[in-house]
Scaffold this active site. Structure first.
Site, short mmCIF file in Angstrom:
data_model
loop_
_atom_site.label_atom_id
_atom_site.label_comp_id
_atom_site.label_asym_id
_atom_site.label_seq_id
_atom_site.Cartn_x
_atom_site.Cartn_y
_atom_site.Cartn_z
N ALA A 1 7.29 47.80 109.22
CA ALA A 1 5.97 47.30 109.66
C ALA A 1 5.07 47.03 108.44
CB ALA A 1 5.30 48.33 110.58
N PRO A 2 4.24 45.98 108.52
CA PRO A 2 3.96 45.13 109.69
C PRO A 2 4.96 43.99 109.91
CG PRO A 2 2.53 44.50 107.89
CD PRO A 2 3.30 45.72 107.41
N GLY A 3 5.92 43.79 108.99
CA GLY A 3 6.98 42.83 109.25
C GLY A 3 7.07 41.65 108.30
N GLY A 4 6.17 41.57 107.32
CA GLY A 4 6.18 40.42 106.41
C GLY A 4 7.48 40.29 105.63
N CYS B 1 11.42 50.65 106.19
CA CYS B 1 10.01 50.92 106.57
C CYS B 1 9.37 49.56 106.84
CB CYS B 1 9.29 51.67 105.45
SG CYS B 1 10.19 53.12 104.82
N CYS C 1 3.15 49.14 97.01
CA CYS C 1 2.02 48.30 96.64
C CYS C 1 0.94 49.15 95.97
CB CYS C 1 1.47 47.55 97.85
SG CYS C 1 1.10 48.58 99.28
N ASP D 1 13.15 58.18 112.14
CA ASP D 1 12.68 58.69 110.85
C ASP D 1 13.60 58.10 109.79
OD1 ASP D 1 12.26 60.21 108.49
OD2 ASP D 1 11.63 61.95 109.66
N GLU E 1 10.93 51.30 111.95
CA GLU E 1 9.56 51.77 111.75
C GLU E 1 9.38 53.06 112.55
OE1 GLU E 1 6.22 52.84 110.62
OE2 GLU E 1 6.99 50.97 109.70
#
Length: 394
Positions: free
Chosen positions: A192-195, A190, A316, A244, A213
């Protein structure tokens, strides 16, 4: 070449000019395509300050008070005070080993930043690429400040790699838990955003990194992030997928050495500042479906990893229902999955920076010790971040 030099000088000037008393909370937004004129830049800066002071979403706070007051007991008031004070949030500066770093390290150190990785956990080092400035081993690739000092985000310049990425430093812990080695095949389920994908590439030189993603718009954001930080020479090893995440464990099975499942979750920080009460109420309504999705993603990851490989699950959010309860349910249904204790490996060496608890320390929580939870507290505002590592038996 002169254009690249001017842009690098501009980035460094921006860092030098940042103040420790800045009230601007940086956000890793989708980068602009061109340099912003000075007047417009000041206007945008003021708009960003206004955005960071958006109204609190009371329904979400009420829900958190009820749930986290019960689960975290006496830890919730201090965590609550941090989440309600965005100006106190700290941001890490992850350097990009593929960019021309010039004297950024000296500038950061002069402003009171220091590397947060002990020497025994210092994988964020440049390779022998001529495009990278070698770092001494005592310097890790992520720098922290004890106070909420806010550096400016760097704009996107076509063909020029960004030098650093701003992030919640606790989000590096799941990447460290992967115990990456050069030459491995890695799946960021999963992405995104890519950090975390960027952190993976700062940590090791994988033979393959698949960044998946499922959301098309978030995939575009992910693609732009990778373009801003990774050189063209890595494009054959870093691939983007738009599947998916629940299908990866079906076929072909056992493809990857390591899998990161940074699952969709409640995202406590952003949810508290939902754009309006209606959005907050809808998010709370949808929250009940998240544990089922998270469990499906985790089971898919265990199917995609090879025997002997490892899966790291992270969120998070502070929510037990999305953290230890999800992991416990998957472990109960997957006899080939074995939980590994991360306390000595991560909590002990990083206890000076983060407030760790075992999720089993939650009040009224009887589950086994499933992973680690980073709880934001005053002075150590990192998190929320939950993580655990599961080994697939051979």
């Amino acid at each position: 070449m002169r254009s690249v030099t001017l842009r690098t000088t501009y980035f460094i000037t921006q860092i030098r000019s940042c103040s420790s008393n800045s009230d601007t909370v940086p956000t890793q937004q989708q980068p602009a395509a061109h340099k912003t004129p000075k007047g417009l830049k000041e206007k945008k800066k003021k708009e960003n300050v206004i955005k960071t002071r958006r109204q609190l979403c009371q329904p979400v706070l009420d829900s958190f008070d009820e749930q986290y007051g019960r689960e975290l007991a006496n830890l919730w008031p201090s965590a609550r005070s941090v989440l309600l004070d965005p100006d106190s949030w700290q941001y890490g500066v992850m350097l990009n080993r593929f960019a021309a770093l010039s004297d950024i390290i000296n500038i950061l150190q002069s402003k009171g930043f220091s590397s947060f990785l002990p020497q025994t956990h210092a994988p964020f080092l440049p390779n022998n690429s001529s495009s990278a400035i070698p770092l001494p081993r005592q310097h890790g690739g992520c720098f922290l400040h004890p106070k909420p000092v806010h550096l400016p985000s760097q704009a996107h310049w076509p063909g020029v790699l960004k030098q650093y990425y701003l992030l919640n430093a606790a989000s590096l812990l799941p990447v460290l838990a992967l115990q990456l080695r050069d030459g491995e095949k890695v799946l960021d389920l999963c992405s995104a955003p890519g950090g975390k994908a960027l952190a993976i590439m700062q940590t090791a030189n994988p033979a393959l990194l698949c960044c998946n993603e499922s959301d098309p718009h978030r995939k575009e954001w992910l693609a732009q992030t990778l373009e801003s930080f990774l050189p063209q020479s890595l494009r054959n090893r870093v691939i983007l997928s738009n599947q998916d995440g629940r299908v990866f464990g079906q076929s072909p099975a056992g493809t990857y050495d390591k899998v990161l499942v940074d699952a969709p979750c409640s995202n406590d920080r952003s949810w508290l500042y939902s754009s309006n009460p209606q959005q907050g109420a809808q998010r709370l309504k949808d929250r009940a479906t998240l544990p089922s999705l998270q469990a499906q993603l985790l089971r898919s990851a265990l199917g995609a990893v090879r025997p002997g490989g490892a899966v790291v699950y992270s969120t998070c959010t502070l929510s037990t229902y999305e953290n230890a309860e999800v992991v416990g349910a998957v472990l109960d249904s997957c006899p080939e999955a074995e939980l590994e204790d991360l306390w000595e490996e991560l909590a002990t060496p990083f206890s000076a920076h983060f407030t760790f608890i075992h999720p089993s320390q939650h009040r009224h929580h009887q589950r086994r010790r499933c992973g680690l939870l980073v709880v934001p507290t005053p002075g150590r505002t990192w998190g929320p971040m939950y993580l655990c590592r599961i080994r697939r038996r051979g």
